[in-house]
Design a protein around this motif. Structure first.
Motif, mmCIF file in Angstrom:
data_model
loop_
_atom_site.group_PDB
_atom_site.id
_atom_site.type_symbol
_atom_site.label_atom_id
_atom_site.label_comp_id
_atom_site.label_asym_id
_atom_site.label_seq_id
_atom_site.Cartn_x
_atom_site.Cartn_y
_atom_site.Cartn_z
ATOM 1 N N GLN A 47 0.834 -1.211 0.000
ATOM 2 C CA GLN A 47 0.000 0.000 0.000
ATOM 3 C C GLN A 47 0.864 1.255 0.000
ATOM 4 N N LEU A 48 1.952 1.206 0.769
ATOM 5 C CA LEU A 48 2.856 2.358 0.839
ATOM 6 C C LEU A 48 3.503 2.624 -0.510
ATOM 7 N N LEU A 49 3.935 1.578 -1.196
ATOM 8 C CA LEU A 49 4.545 1.744 -2.514
ATOM 9 C C LEU A 49 3.534 2.288 -3.529
ATOM 10 N N ILE A 50 2.300 1.794 -3.472
ATOM 11 C CA ILE A 50 1.254 2.298 -4.374
ATOM 12 C C ILE A 50 0.981 3.773 -4.081
ATOM 13 N N PRO A 57 1.750 10.972 -6.758
ATOM 14 C CA PRO A 57 1.929 11.769 -7.987
ATOM 15 C C PRO A 57 0.607 12.140 -8.666
ATOM 16 N N PHE A 58 -0.389 11.254 -8.597
ATOM 17 C CA PHE A 58 -1.684 11.556 -9.217
ATOM 18 C C PHE A 58 -2.325 12.782 -8.582
ATOM 19 N N THR A 62 4.037 15.543 -3.166
ATOM 20 C CA THR A 62 5.448 15.201 -3.351
ATOM 21 C C THR A 62 6.167 14.909 -2.038
ATOM 22 N N SER A 63 5.555 15.246 -0.920
ATOM 23 C CA SER A 63 6.205 15.046 0.378
ATOM 24 C C SER A 63 6.109 13.582 0.805
ATOM 25 N N GLU A 64 7.265 12.964 1.045
ATOM 26 C CA GLU A 64 7.276 11.571 1.504
ATOM 27 C C GLU A 64 6.572 11.433 2.853
ATOM 28 N N THR A 65 6.766 12.442 3.702
ATOM 29 C CA THR A 65 6.150 12.390 5.035
ATOM 30 C C THR A 65 4.635 12.404 4.941
ATOM 31 N N VAL A 66 4.084 13.282 4.110
ATOM 32 C CA VAL A 66 2.623 13.356 3.952
ATOM 33 C C VAL A 66 2.091 12.054 3.375
ATOM 34 N N ILE A 67 2.750 11.535 2.348
ATOM 35 C CA ILE A 67 2.318 10.271 1.746
ATOM 36 C C ILE A 67 2.386 9.147 2.777
ATOM 37 N N GLY A 68 3.469 9.099 3.549
ATOM 38 C CA GLY A 68 3.612 8.062 4.570
ATOM 39 C C GLY A 68 2.533 8.145 5.636
ATOM 40 N N ALA A 138 8.213 1.728 11.081
ATOM 41 C CA ALA A 138 9.532 1.339 10.547
ATOM 42 C C ALA A 138 9.490 1.105 9.036
ATOM 43 N N ILE A 139 8.344 0.712 8.507
ATOM 44 C CA ILE A 139 8.225 0.440 7.070
ATOM 45 C C ILE A 139 8.330 1.730 6.258
ATOM 46 N N LEU A 140 8.023 2.873 6.884
ATOM 47 C CA LEU A 140 8.064 4.145 6.164
ATOM 48 C C LEU A 140 9.467 4.502 5.674
ATOM 49 N N SER A 141 10.468 3.874 6.250
ATOM 50 C CA SER A 141 11.838 4.169 5.813
ATOM 51 C C SER A 141 12.073 3.733 4.368
ATOM 52 N N THR A 142 11.232 2.850 3.847
ATOM 53 C CA THR A 142 11.423 2.378 2.471
ATOM 54 C C THR A 142 11.189 3.477 1.440
ATOM 55 N N ILE A 143 10.443 4.535 1.819
ATOM 56 C CA ILE A 143 10.237 5.644 0.866
ATOM 57 C C ILE A 143 11.093 6.852 1.255
ATOM 58 N N GLY A 144 12.060 6.636 2.133
ATOM 59 C CA GLY A 144 13.022 7.683 2.441
ATOM 60 C C GLY A 144 12.734 8.512 3.671
#
Length: 194
Positions: A47-50, A57-58, A62-68, A138-144
């Motif tokens: 789900q995080l990768l999607i 992007p849709f 662009t913020s990784e934190t907001v998306i996470g 901890a999984i959020l680290s995968t998107i930086g």
């Protein structure tokens, strides 16, 4: 964590109410039930990768934190909605029918009938969901996103001493877990005294 927890609670509460056929219509209940199955059936990592590569992007996020935060809160909200739905289903149907027959709107049913009855029992279960939420961070680290586990790994890469860092990480996560379980235990014991 707190932002994702707030999203989980409020979105999960709304989601759980919309899944109940006595509150919303059957089409809306079916849609939200299917949506909950979708979120619960797909691992959070996927789900995080999607969310990061497609949904963000849709919507021009662009913020990784907001998306996470949004991904973590939404995933947790699906589980919270199950807690809310189960609590609502524990209320006798006669009460819901009676509220409808005396002219209560759906909002009045939720405010005056459902919330007072389910909140005392939902809080300990939601605290358990928060415990799971902390571990999922901890999984959020995968998107930086730089969170505590990623920080620990960075320290290991520079010091080459994994044992003290891993012990520290275990203590931090265990402390949060013990704290949340302690709050749930205290809350449950005060409920039993009433």
């Amino acid at each position: 964590f707190f932002s994702a927890g707030l999203i989980s609670f409020f979105l999960g509460f709304l989601w759980g109410c919309l899944r109940e056929k006595n509150i919303s219509n059957s089409l809306i209940a079916t849609i939200f039930k299917a949506l909950a199955y979708l979120f619960q059936g797909i691992p959070f990592y996927l789900q995080l990768l999607i969310a990061y590569f497609i949904v963000g992007p849709f919507f021009c996020i662009t913020s990784e934190t907001v998306i996470g935060i949004l991904a973590l809160g939404s995933c947790s909200a699906a589980y919270t909605s199950q807690i809310i739905l189960t609590a609502i289903n524990s209320i006798p149907e006669e009460q819901l029918y009676l509220a409808t027959s005396i002219g209560y709107s759906n909002y009045q049913k939720i405010r005056y009938l459902i919330i007072p009855q389910i909140i005392p029992y939902v809080i300990p279960l939601f605290i358990s969901e928060c415990d799971q939420l902390i571990k999922s961070i901890a999984i959020l680290s995968t998107i930086g996103i730089l969170e505590i586990t990623r920080s620990g790994l960075n320290i290991i890469n520079t010091t080459f001493k994994p044992l003290p860092v891993y012990i520290f990480l275990v203590i931090v996560y265990l402390s949060f877990s013990i704290l949340l379980r302690g709050i749930a235990r205290i809350y449950t014991s005060t409920l039993k005294r009433k």
